[in-house]
Design a protein around this motif. Structure first.
Motif, short mmCIF file in Angstrom:
data_model
loop_
_atom_site.label_atom_id
_atom_site.label_comp_id
_atom_site.label_asym_id
_atom_site.label_seq_id
_atom_site.Cartn_x
_atom_site.Cartn_y
_atom_site.Cartn_z
N PRO A 1 -50.14 -32.17 -31.89
CA PRO A 1 -48.74 -31.72 -32.01
C PRO A 1 -48.38 -31.28 -33.43
O PRO A 1 -47.48 -30.47 -33.61
N ALA A 2 -49.08 -31.82 -34.45
CA ALA A 2 -48.74 -31.51 -35.83
C ALA A 2 -49.47 -30.28 -36.37
O ALA A 2 -49.32 -29.93 -37.54
N LEU A 3 -50.25 -29.60 -35.54
CA LEU A 3 -51.03 -28.45 -35.99
C LEU A 3 -50.10 -27.31 -36.42
O LEU A 3 -49.23 -26.87 -35.66
N ASP A 4 -50.27 -26.84 -37.66
CA ASP A 4 -49.44 -25.77 -38.21
C ASP A 4 -50.17 -24.44 -38.03
O ASP A 4 -50.97 -24.03 -38.87
N LEU A 5 -49.87 -23.74 -36.95
CA LEU A 5 -50.56 -22.49 -36.65
C LEU A 5 -50.09 -21.36 -37.55
O LEU A 5 -50.85 -20.43 -37.83
N ASP A 6 -48.84 -21.40 -37.99
CA ASP A 6 -48.33 -20.34 -38.86
C ASP A 6 -49.09 -20.30 -40.18
O ASP A 6 -49.36 -19.22 -40.72
N LYS A 7 -49.44 -21.46 -40.69
CA LYS A 7 -50.19 -21.50 -41.95
C LYS A 7 -51.57 -20.86 -41.79
O LYS A 7 -52.07 -20.20 -42.72
N ILE A 8 -52.16 -21.02 -40.62
CA ILE A 8 -53.47 -20.42 -40.37
C ILE A 8 -53.34 -18.91 -40.20
O ILE A 8 -54.08 -18.13 -40.82
N SER A 9 -52.42 -18.49 -39.33
CA SER A 9 -52.31 -17.06 -39.02
C SER A 9 -51.90 -16.24 -40.24
O SER A 9 -52.25 -15.07 -40.34
N SER A 10 -51.17 -16.84 -41.17
CA SER A 10 -50.72 -16.08 -42.35
C SER A 10 -51.74 -16.07 -43.48
O SER A 10 -51.53 -15.39 -44.49
N THR A 11 -52.85 -16.78 -43.34
CA THR A 11 -53.87 -16.82 -44.38
C THR A 11 -54.69 -15.52 -44.36
O THR A 11 -55.27 -15.17 -43.33
N LYS A 12 -54.73 -14.84 -45.48
CA LYS A 12 -55.48 -13.58 -45.59
C LYS A 12 -56.90 -13.89 -46.08
O LYS A 12 -57.06 -14.52 -47.12
N CYS A 13 -57.87 -13.44 -45.31
CA CYS A 13 -59.26 -13.81 -45.58
C CYS A 13 -60.07 -12.60 -46.02
O CYS A 13 -60.05 -11.54 -45.36
N LEU A 14 -60.82 -12.76 -47.10
CA LEU A 14 -61.72 -11.74 -47.63
C LEU A 14 -63.15 -12.19 -47.39
O LEU A 14 -63.56 -13.26 -47.86
N LEU A 15 -63.91 -11.38 -46.67
CA LEU A 15 -65.29 -11.70 -46.33
C LEU A 15 -66.22 -10.83 -47.17
O LEU A 15 -66.30 -9.61 -46.97
N LEU A 16 -66.90 -11.44 -48.10
CA LEU A 16 -67.86 -10.71 -48.94
C LEU A 16 -69.21 -10.80 -48.26
O LEU A 16 -69.93 -11.79 -48.36
N GLY A 17 -69.52 -9.75 -47.53
CA GLY A 17 -70.72 -9.71 -46.71
C GLY A 17 -70.33 -9.49 -45.26
O GLY A 17 -69.57 -10.27 -44.69
N ALA A 18 -70.82 -8.40 -44.66
CA ALA A 18 -70.51 -8.08 -43.27
C ALA A 18 -71.77 -8.14 -42.42
O ALA A 18 -71.91 -7.40 -41.46
N GLY A 19 -72.69 -9.03 -42.80
CA GLY A 19 -73.93 -9.19 -42.04
C GLY A 19 -73.77 -10.22 -40.95
O GLY A 19 -72.71 -10.35 -40.33
#
Length: 675
Positions: free
Chosen positions: A337-355
């Motif tokens: 019940p305490a899971l904060d989904l907004d914090k996850i969805s708003s996190t911008k992720c940079l992936l160095l490597g597309a392998g």
């Protein structure tokens, strides 16, 4: 004399109601089937003119619900009457079908009757019941309305010439006066009394409204949702029951004005009037509740629920927007019940490597609802990639191959159009890889692009093939205070770790976790030259990359859910996951370790905690301050001179001390010592 026939209510549901119910079910109700208050509305009856015959065709007597129906502070719009209701949603279709409809209906009927007898309030006379089951995966909504109305025994009869135009009983001036009084009230009046001079008042004042002179035919009015010429609307039934229950001696004969006019100027009055009568041989006692009817019939004309199928009406993109988060929101029903989904969805992720790692990390991030994913890679898709890297297909390998970063981003958008995905073809400069003078300007631009990308994102994943390619983003990420996560593969082993956050203003390495380079006393240098084919490719067991990638994403999500975020302390290193921990490193998802080392041959993971090293070539304050002070010039030195980083951090002195210790040892060169 003919009996009075009433036009029953028909439900009219705006699609927005189902969207609001979906949100309410997922975010608020979850597994609750508690009955909730709800509101509906109706207005005067309307008709349309048949183009061929010119006759008026009465439209249905509608009670409408929409997205605002769940709002407790809802107010009636001009020309509409609010009706209160009870809403109950079931968790399964079996519960919906098996519900005791009679008990539910009688409960609401009793509430209406209690209001009549106890409070004498007419506002509850239009009360309704709505039961539903929402199949959120298929966007099908099963529902059944009940509009409880009391049955008059004996039945009401229409006298004289039946229902007539209001102008036959009222003058135009009287009708205008009634119209103005209804319109000027602060809150709409669904039922009202009418004096001889066309003055109106609330039905609650029936006993005193007409004065000391009794009238043979008291005049009552109501806002009529029916447009049928001879059938008044459903609200009249409960109004008549109200009057018979509370004023049985003076309500056996009534003149009724069915008010159906709202527009000004009025070319012709649409309201109807008639005199109705009920035999009063036996007066009804106030504590004797009449029977009631009111379940709505389905389109086949039978008593039964209806079904609204929204899937064909909805934009597929909007369908995807709602569906992708469904599994995540269901976690909060029973498990978290305490899971904060907004914090996850708003996190911008940079992936160095597309392998291989980059593809699996991206898919898992999407599964967690992350909406912004950016790839950086300098390679192109080759024929060996699609079977191991799930964002590529055979066609991507043709004509020299598509750029990996852009191709991976485009594939994410095909999987889910709502994702904000982009790709950048960029070569990351590395220590020990000298930059020719002719390439310095381009290298500087590449570094500036990488700095801008890291600054614009919250979490940086290091998913490259070589050790030295991780150095530059490690330094930039630490300097800019970003979450940095590493994933590295062996043949049947993997390392997943989060870099420790920079602790400015504290003693060196105080409560700080180490980075990828903190355990090394060797500065990153060229490890790519003169490698054989098996060394140039990441040779691993095929299932290892997906395990490591998923672990890295789960580590990020656990970190985001920790109250201390990227500054969360690591739990105690514990090689036996069955042993309890003190909970100091927990988030709502559990542990937030520093490093995880996986051993696929034993199907085993162990936690490792590594402290920051003050001579680290990646995250030490010496390196970070040199970067912040000199910028690209400092980086260029590291690229061109393999001895620069050891000298800057003091590792060269550590090497010299080690050599001195080795030279001071008295080695037994004969090798004949006894053991």
């Amino acid at each position: 004399m003919p009996l009075v026939q009433f036009a029953p209510f028909s439900s009219l549901i705006h699609p927005s109601f189902w969207h609001e119910l979906t949100n309410l079910k997922i975010d608020v109700l979850r597994l609750s089937d508690e009955a909730l208050p709800i509101s509906g509305s109706y207005s005067v009856g309307r008709s349309v003119t048949d183009r061929e015959s010119g006759s008026e065709i009465a439209l249905a007597c509608n009670l409408t619900v929409g997205s605002e129906s769940f709002d407790k502070e809802i107010k009636a719009s001009p020309g509409t009457i609010l009706a209160s209701g009870t809403f109950k949603n079931y968790n399964t279709i079996e519960e919906f079908k098996a519900a005791d409809k009679a008990a539910l209906f009688n409960h609401e009927v009793n509430k209406i009757w209690d209001r009549i007898v106890i409070t004498r309030d007419t506002r509850f006379l239009n009360h309704f019941l709505l039961i539903t089951f929402a199949d959120l995966k298929k966007y099908k909504y099963y529902y059944w309305f009940a509009f409880p109305a009391f049955v008059a025994k004996p039945a009401w009869e229409i006298l004289d010439d039946g229902w007539k135009d209001a102008t036959e009983e009222f003058s135009a001036e009287q009708l205008f006066k009634i119209h103005e009084q209804l319109r000027s009230r602060s809150s709409p009046l669904p039922f009202f009394l009418i004096q001889h001079d066309a003055s109106i008042g609330p039905v609650e004042d029936f006993a005193s409204f007409f004065g000391s002179t009794p009238t043979e035919r008291p005049t009552i009015g109501f806002v009529d949702p029916s447009a049928h010429p001879t059938n008044p609307g459903w609200p009249l039934r409960n109004l008549l029951a109200y009057l018979r229950a509370l004023h049985p001696g003076s309500s056996s004969t009534l003149r009724v004005l069915c008010w159906r006019d709202t527009e000004i100027p009025i070319s012709s009055w649409k309201s109807r009037v008639g005199v109705i009568k009920v035999e009063s041989g036996k007066q009804q006692e106030t504590d004797e509740r009449p029977s009631a009817v009111g379940w709505e019939k389905n389109p086949q004309g039978k008593l039964g629920p209806r079904m609204a199928d929204l899937a064909p009406m909805m934009d597929p993109t909007k369908l995807a927007n709602q569906a992708v988060d469904l599994n995540l929101k269901l976690m909060r029903w029973r498990i978290l019940p305490a899971l904060d989904l907004d914090k996850i969805s708003s996190t911008k992720c940079l992936l160095l490597g597309a392998g291989t790692l980059g593809c699996y990390v991206a898919r898992t991030l999407m599964g967690w609802g992350v909406r912004t994913i950016t790839f950086v890679d300098s390679a192109r898709v080759s024929f060996s990639n699609p079977v191991r890297q799930p964002l590529f297909e055979f066609e991507d390998c043709l004509a020299g191959g598509k750029p990996k970063a852009e191709c991976a981003a485009a594939r994410l958008k095909k999987i889910y159009p709502g994702i904000n995905a982009s790709g950048h073809s960029l070569s990351v400069p590395m220590p020990g890889h000298p930059v020719p003078a002719t390439s310095v300007a381009q290298t500087k631009k590449d570094v500036e692009r990488l700095e801008a990308l890291i600054a614009a994102h919250d979490a940086i994943f290091l998913l490259m093939d070589s050790r030295e390619s991780r150095w530059l983003p490690t330094v930039i990420g630490a300097a800019k205070g970003k979450i940095v996560l590493n994933a590295a593969l062996g043949f049947d082993t993997f390392l997943v770790m989060r870099h420790g956050a920079r602790c400015t203003g504290l003693p060196p390495n105080s409560s700080r976790l180490g980075c990828y380079y903190c355990n090394d006393i060797v500065a990153p240098s060229d490890s790519l030259t003169d490698r054989t084919l098996d060394q140039m490719c990441t040779v691993t067991r095929p299932g290892l990359a997906s395990i490591a990638a998923a672990t890295a994403v789960e580590l990020l999500v656990s970190l985001l859910q920790h109250p201390d975020g990227m500054h969360a302390a690591a739990p105690q290193a514990n090689q036996d996951p069955g042993l309890p921990t003190d909970g100091s490193g927990d988030s709502v998802l559990g542990l937030v370790p520093h490093q995880l080392r996986g051993f696929l041959a034993q199907f085993r993971n162990i936690h490792i905690v590594g402290a920051a090293y003050d001579c680290c070539t990646g995250c030490s304050e010496t390196v970070l301050q040199a970067y912040e002070k000199e910028g690209f010039e400092m980086m260029l030195k590291a690229f061109n001179d393999s001895k620069y980083l050891p000298t800057l951090t003091g590792l060269d002195k550590l090497y010299d001390e080690g050599e001195a210790v080795l030279e001071s040892v008295d080695w037994d060169e004969d090798g004949d010592a006894d053991f």
